[in-house]
Structures are given as structure tokens and as C-alpha cells.
Design a protein around this motif. Structure first.
Motif, PDB file in Angstrom:
ATOM      1  N   ASP A 165      59.791  35.262  62.301  1.00 57.84           N
ATOM      2  CA  ASP A 165      60.940  34.387  62.538  1.00 57.84           C
ATOM      3  C   ASP A 165      60.563  32.966  62.146  1.00 57.84           C
ATOM      4  O   ASP A 165      59.673  32.362  62.754  1.00 57.84           O
ATOM      5  CB  ASP A 165      61.336  34.449  64.023  1.00 57.84           C
ATOM      6  N   ARG A 166      61.253  32.446  61.139  1.00 59.80           N
ATOM      7  CA  ARG A 166      60.873  31.122  60.631  1.00 59.80           C
ATOM      8  C   ARG A 166      61.196  30.006  61.630  1.00 59.80           C
ATOM      9  O   ARG A 166      60.595  28.928  61.588  1.00 59.80           O
ATOM     10  CB  ARG A 166      61.580  30.871  59.288  1.00 59.80           C
ATOM     11  N   THR A 167      62.139  30.250  62.529  1.00 61.08           N
ATOM     12  CA  THR A 167      62.507  29.230  63.513  1.00 61.08           C
ATOM     13  C   THR A 167      61.469  29.127  64.634  1.00 61.08           C
ATOM     14  O   THR A 167      61.025  28.031  64.996  1.00 61.08           O
ATOM     15  CB  THR A 167      63.891  29.536  64.120  1.00 61.08           C
ATOM     16  N   VAL A 226      49.731  29.072  58.029  1.00 59.90           N
ATOM     17  CA  VAL A 226      49.916  27.647  57.759  1.00 59.90           C
ATOM     18  C   VAL A 226      51.131  27.112  58.520  1.00 59.90           C
ATOM     19  O   VAL A 226      51.103  25.995  59.066  1.00 59.90           O
ATOM     20  CB  VAL A 226      50.051  27.395  56.242  1.00 59.90           C
ATOM     21  N   HIS A 227      52.190  27.919  58.585  1.00 57.93           N
ATOM     22  CA  HIS A 227      53.361  27.495  59.357  1.00 57.93           C
ATOM     23  C   HIS A 227      52.997  27.281  60.817  1.00 57.93           C
ATOM     24  O   HIS A 227      53.419  26.299  61.448  1.00 57.93           O
ATOM     25  CB  HIS A 227      54.464  28.546  59.236  1.00 57.93           C
ATOM     26  N   CYS A 259      50.866  23.949  60.934  1.00 59.66           N
ATOM     27  CA  CYS A 259      51.434  22.621  60.656  1.00 59.66           C
ATOM     28  C   CYS A 259      52.927  22.626  60.321  1.00 59.66           C
ATOM     29  O   CYS A 259      53.477  21.567  60.003  1.00 59.66           O
ATOM     30  CB  CYS A 259      50.669  21.946  59.520  1.00 59.66           C
ATOM     31  N   GLY A 260      53.585  23.780  60.359  1.00 59.40           N
ATOM     32  CA  GLY A 260      55.025  23.831  60.136  1.00 59.40           C
ATOM     33  C   GLY A 260      55.459  23.949  58.690  1.00 59.40           C
ATOM     34  O   GLY A 260      56.653  24.081  58.421  1.00 59.40           O
ATOM     35  N   ALA A 261      54.527  23.913  57.740  1.00 59.17           N
ATOM     36  CA  ALA A 261      54.892  24.020  56.324  1.00 59.17           C
ATOM     37  C   ALA A 261      55.269  25.457  55.981  1.00 59.17           C
ATOM     38  O   ALA A 261      54.846  26.404  56.659  1.00 59.17           O
ATOM     39  CB  ALA A 261      53.739  23.553  55.445  1.00 59.17           C
ATOM     40  N   PHE A 262      56.061  25.621  54.914  1.00 60.63           N
ATOM     41  CA  PHE A 262      56.457  26.946  54.424  1.00 60.63           C
ATOM     42  C   PHE A 262      55.997  27.039  52.976  1.00 60.63           C
ATOM     43  O   PHE A 262      56.745  26.786  52.037  1.00 60.63           O
ATOM     44  CB  PHE A 262      57.973  27.118  54.545  1.00 60.63           C
ATOM     45  N   VAL A 264      49.193  19.968  52.723  1.00 58.51           N
ATOM     46  CA  VAL A 264      50.525  20.517  52.980  1.00 58.51           C
ATOM     47  C   VAL A 264      51.068  20.124  54.352  1.00 58.51           C
ATOM     48  O   VAL A 264      52.230  20.407  54.665  1.00 58.51           O
ATOM     49  CB  VAL A 264      50.511  22.053  52.852  1.00 58.51           C
ATOM     50  N   GLY A 265      50.262  19.478  55.169  1.00 58.18           N
ATOM     51  CA  GLY A 265      50.721  19.069  56.488  1.00 58.18           C
ATOM     52  C   GLY A 265      49.546  18.682  57.360  1.00 58.18           C
ATOM     53  O   GLY A 265      48.417  18.516  56.864  1.00 58.18           O
ATOM     54  N   HIS A 266      49.808  18.526  58.651  1.00 58.72           N
ATOM     55  CA  HIS A 266      48.765  18.158  59.611  1.00 58.72           C
ATOM     56  C   HIS A 266      48.847  19.056  60.832  1.00 58.72           C
ATOM     57  O   HIS A 266      49.937  19.497  61.228  1.00 58.72           O
ATOM     58  CB  HIS A 266      48.913  16.691  60.033  1.00 58.72           C
TER      59      HIS A 266
END
Length: 477
Positions: A86-88, A156-157, A160-163, A212-214
Motif C-alpha cells: 500500500d503506497r499510502t 526505500v519508501h 525516506c518516502g521516495a518512490f 533520493v531522500g533522507h
């Protein structure tokens, strides 16, 4: 920017956290073991939450042991293991379907008429090993909800929330084209449609040296960069930067990769071609072949009682196999046979055959499969390999490494660190944090821990491989 890197090597059998200094020296390591579930019908699964927990635990333990500040987190991944989530919320919706999983065989068979077209576009073979068939299998059999991606995208999501996914991992999916990979990495809509995945949300394909994020899951807030497939990470760490240089990693499976530079060489002999890495806006390619069971074959032998423990391989092996031959196809055969239904066999046994003969034959069988790959790589490159660089846990077996040198008839150079994958990922992260750094400087130099020279005459090696190949043909049908 200089400083220490936390490199995470998320593999099939475990996750390592490795802290690496400016010069590529390992300061601290921590490992969390994992064991896939092997199911009837060719299924191989892992618990996604266990994967993520192992990443966090290994990373935190390595940082605590090193007790130094780090400037970034790098992540190497399994390559072709997939899940729906689930991406959310980030919640997994399915188990992680591991690269060894064979349940998409029927799906691949249904697409067989497109096999040549797929191979020409992707550089890969239409086989359940790669990501897209498993993604389609999940959609057909488990859930239509959420997104379906490789595990690196989900990890990774969660960090840090990246896709996102990196260019090397994307190239292992059967959903990207080689020609585009060298200039504008992206997904191929025609291939996506062919696998019944139209309309799926696909992650952004990014360079291996991009931040790609933190994340703050390891304690301090850290940039996340240096994303790459585990095998390509090892290729980088072992300084296989020039076309024709090659390495083999002996892990759960054995994976031989040879660098081809900026030329995406299409294999004429059943090997696969994919992105080695995208660094400094330049895409390098590699050809590779796979042996599906190496350490997993040893684990099978341990579970069966042939070997007391994995670290006692050499003492359990007899001085010779006494005519016993082993085809260790416990999860099918990859290149160049691509026979998903092939099974393992021992042959040439008599009443005088002992447990030690079988153990020796098992190790020689792994070396024979790798040797077959070195010959095919040489044929694709148009010149023989001059040496083979090696890494992975099974390089501790002197019996296996000597058998490899004997059968391949080339020197085998053992990488001095058991953390090649993590060091390759760390090099990518270092490039991400220091835009002025050259790739060669990020990788650094190394000296083999040991070099095994061939001891068998060429004729003996050729005779063994000829008999072994006949056995493959006879037993794999």
C-alpha cells in the motif's frame, strides 16, 4: 564531502549493515540472518516486515559498533524479488516473492511466442527469475490492490518516502529496453502491457549516485543514496571497470558478471545483458549468467546430513569425487539452458561411493556451472577471460575455489573482504555525496587475498566438463 558511509546489503539469506570509511575500509559490521520459506510448487517467499526490520536492526547495530558519524546510507538489493504494498501506508499486501520463485512458469510459457522480441528489447530471457513475471503472478493470484514493485522500492519508501528504483534494478525487470537505458532510462509501455501490468504505478528510475531522500530510522537524519543491485555492486567493488573484466559472487546462488562498458552487448549464447550501473550520467552494461543454487545447495547438503556444517565443507569433501558427478540444479537451470523444470542429480555412484565423494561432486558441480558461464562470456566478448575475481561466503572453501580455477582454466582472485556488495553500494553513495569524485577514486584499489592457479591440465578440465555437460543433457531432459 568526505566521511563514513552506512551501507546496507539486503540479501536473500541475511542483511548486513557495514560502516565504511573514506578509503573503503570496513569499520564495523552487523548481520541479521534471514531464511526464505521454500514452498511446494516452486514457491520461495520472505516476510517483507522481516526484511525491513533486518535493515533497521543491522544498520543500527553497525552504527553503534562503529561509533562514528556517517554522511549517507546506501542500499544494495536482491534485484528481482517483488511484493505488493500500500503506497499510502507502506503496509505490505503480499509476501515478498523471491527471485528464486518459479511459480510464474506458466505465465512465461503463455508468452513464449514473444520470447525473442522480449530478449531483443530487454537483453534478458523470458523467465520467472526476472521481476515482471512475478509481478504479473502476484496480480493474477494474490491481490490487485496497492502497487507491485521490487523490494528496493518498498524499502526505500519505508526509509525516506521516495518512490524510486535504480537503473540497474530496473534493467532486471523485463520492463525496460537496453537501447533506452543508455540515454534516457524509463519504463517501456509495450512491455508493461505484454505482462498485463498496464496502469500500474511504476517508480521513478534514478541513477545509482543520486540522493533520493533522507531517513531518521537509524538515529541521525541521513541522506539516502547509492541504490544498486547486489551483484552489480560487487562488480563495482571488485574494480571491474574495463570491458572484459569479470567477477563471480558465491552466495545463495552464484552470479558471474562481465563488464562490457557503454556497449550493451547482446548475448548470442543465452546469457543476459543489463545495466551495470548509471554513474556520473554514463550507463555501463554487463553480461551475466546465473547458477541458482550455490550456498543454498550447501545448506541443502547440511540439512540432509551430507555436511556437518557449512564451515566444514572442505573437511567433509574427499580428495576426489571418484567418478561421481553432480548437477546441483535444485532450483532449475539458468543460462545457457534456461530449464526451469530441471532437477538436481548425482550420477556415477557405486557401492564404494562415500559421503565425501558426494560433497566433492557437489562443489565441482557448482564450479562446472560457473565454468560454463565463463566460456559463454568469452564467446560473447570475442576473447577469453584472463582471470576471474570472486567474492561471497563460499570463497572460504579452498576445495571449491581450486576446482573453479581448474575447470575454468584461469586464475581465480579472491576479493579480500566478505563485504563486496556493501562496499560497491558505499562507493555509489560516496559519488552521490561528492559530485567531484571520479568513479575509480570512489572504488579504490585492492589486492587479492589469495589467487588460485589452475592445477589440472587443460585436457583433464575439458574432459570433465564434457562428461558433466552430457550428464546435464541426460538428466534435465
Amino acid at each position: 564531502m568526505t566521511g563514513h558511509i552506512l551501507a546496507i546489503d539486503q540479501g536473500t539469506s541475511g542483511t548486513k549493515g557495514v560502516v565504511v570509511d573514506d578509503h573503503g575500509a570496513v569499520c564495523a559490521t552487523a548481520e541479521v540472518p534471514l531464511r526464505p520459506d521454500y514452498l511446494p510448487g516452486g514457491g520461495v517467499e520472505q516476510d517483507p516486515q522481516a526484511l525491513f526490520d533486518s535493515v533497521v536492526t543491522a544498520g543500527r547495530r553497525a552504527l553503534a559498533e562503529a561509533d562514528v558519524p556517517v554522511i549517507a546510507v546506501a542500499l544494495a538489493n536482491q534485484g528481482e524479488t517483488v511484493l505488493a504494498w500500500d503506497r499510502t501506508t507502506g503496509r505490505p499486501l503480499t509476501p515478498a516473492v523471491v527471485w528464486q520463485d518459479r511459480r510464474a512458469e506458466a505465465l512465461c510459457a503463455a508468452l513464449a511466442e514473444h520470447g525473442a522480441h522480449i530478449a531483443e528489447r530487454t537483453g534478458l530471457v523470458l523467465d520467472p527469475y526476472f521481476s515482471a513475471p512475478k509481478m504479473a503472478w502476484i496480480r493474477q493470484n494474490l491481490t490487485r490492490e496497492g502497487v507491485v514493485t521490487t523490494t528496493d522500492t518498498w524499502l526505500v519508501h519505508e526509509l525516506c518516502g521516495a518512490f524510486v528504483t535504480d537503473a540497474a534494478t530496473a534493467s532486471r525487470s523485463l520492463l525496460t529496453t537496453l537501447d533506452r537505458a543508455g540515454r534516457d532510462p524509463g519504463w517501456d509501455d509495450d512491455l508493461i502491457g505484454l505482462f498485463g501490468l498496464s496502469g500500474e504505478a511504476m517508480p521513478e528510475i534514478v541513477a545509482c549516485d543520486r540522493i533520493v531522500g533522507h531517513t531518521d530510522v537509524f538515529g541521525p537524519t541521513l541522506p539516502v543514496g547509492g541504490l544498486i543491485v547486489d551483484q552489480q555492486a560487487a562488480l563495482l567493488a571488485e574494480s571491474c571497470l574495463e570491458p572484459g573484466s569479470a567477477k563471480c559472487t558465491y552466495g545463495t546462488g552464484a552470479f558471474l558478471l562481465a563488464q562490457t562498458g557503454t556497449d550493451a552487448v547482446r548475448s548470442r549464447w543465452g546469457l543476459t545483458t543489463s545495466v551495470a550501473w548509471l554513474l556520473r550520467d554514463e550507463t555501463a552494461f554487463c553480461v551475466d549468467g546465473q547458477v541458482y543454487t550455490a550456498a543454498s545447495a550447501v545448506r541443502w547438503a547440511v540439512d540432509l546430513g551430507l555436511v556437518p556444517a557449512a564451515d566444514q565443507l572442505d573437511t567433509a569433501a574427499a580428495d576426489s569425487s571418484a567418478g561421481v558427478l553432480c548437477v546441483p540444479a535444485l532450483a532449475g537451470l539458468a543460462a545457457p539452458w534456461w530449464n526451469a523444470s530441471a532437477t538436481a542429480s548425482f550420477s556415477g555412484m557405486t557401492l564404494s561411493s562415500t559421503r565425501g565423494h558426494l560433497v566433492r561432486a557437489l562443489l565441482e558441480g557448482v564450479a562446472a556451472q560457473v565454468s560454463a558461464l565463463t566460456e559463454l562470456v568469452a564467446a560473447d566478448l570475442g576473447r577469453p577471460l584472463t582471470r576471474l575475481r570472486v567474492d561471497g561466503g563460499l570463497t572460504r572453501s579452498e576445495v571449491l575455489m581450486q576446482a573453479q580455477a581448474d575447470l575454468a582454466q584461469i586464475p581465480v582472485e579472491v576479493y579480500p573482504s566478505p563485504h563486496a556488495t556493501a562496499l560497491g553500494a558505499a562507493a555509489c553513495a560516496r559519488l552521490a555525496t561528492d559530485p567531484g569524485l571520479a568513479v575509480t577514486d570512489a572504488v579504490g584499489a585492492w589486492t587479492p587475498q589469495r589467487t588460485y592457479e589452475p592445477q589440472w591440465p587443460a585436457g583433464r578440465a575439458a574432459d570433465f566438463l564434457s562428461r558433466w555437460r552430457r550428464t546435464v543433457e541426460e538428466t534435465s531432459g
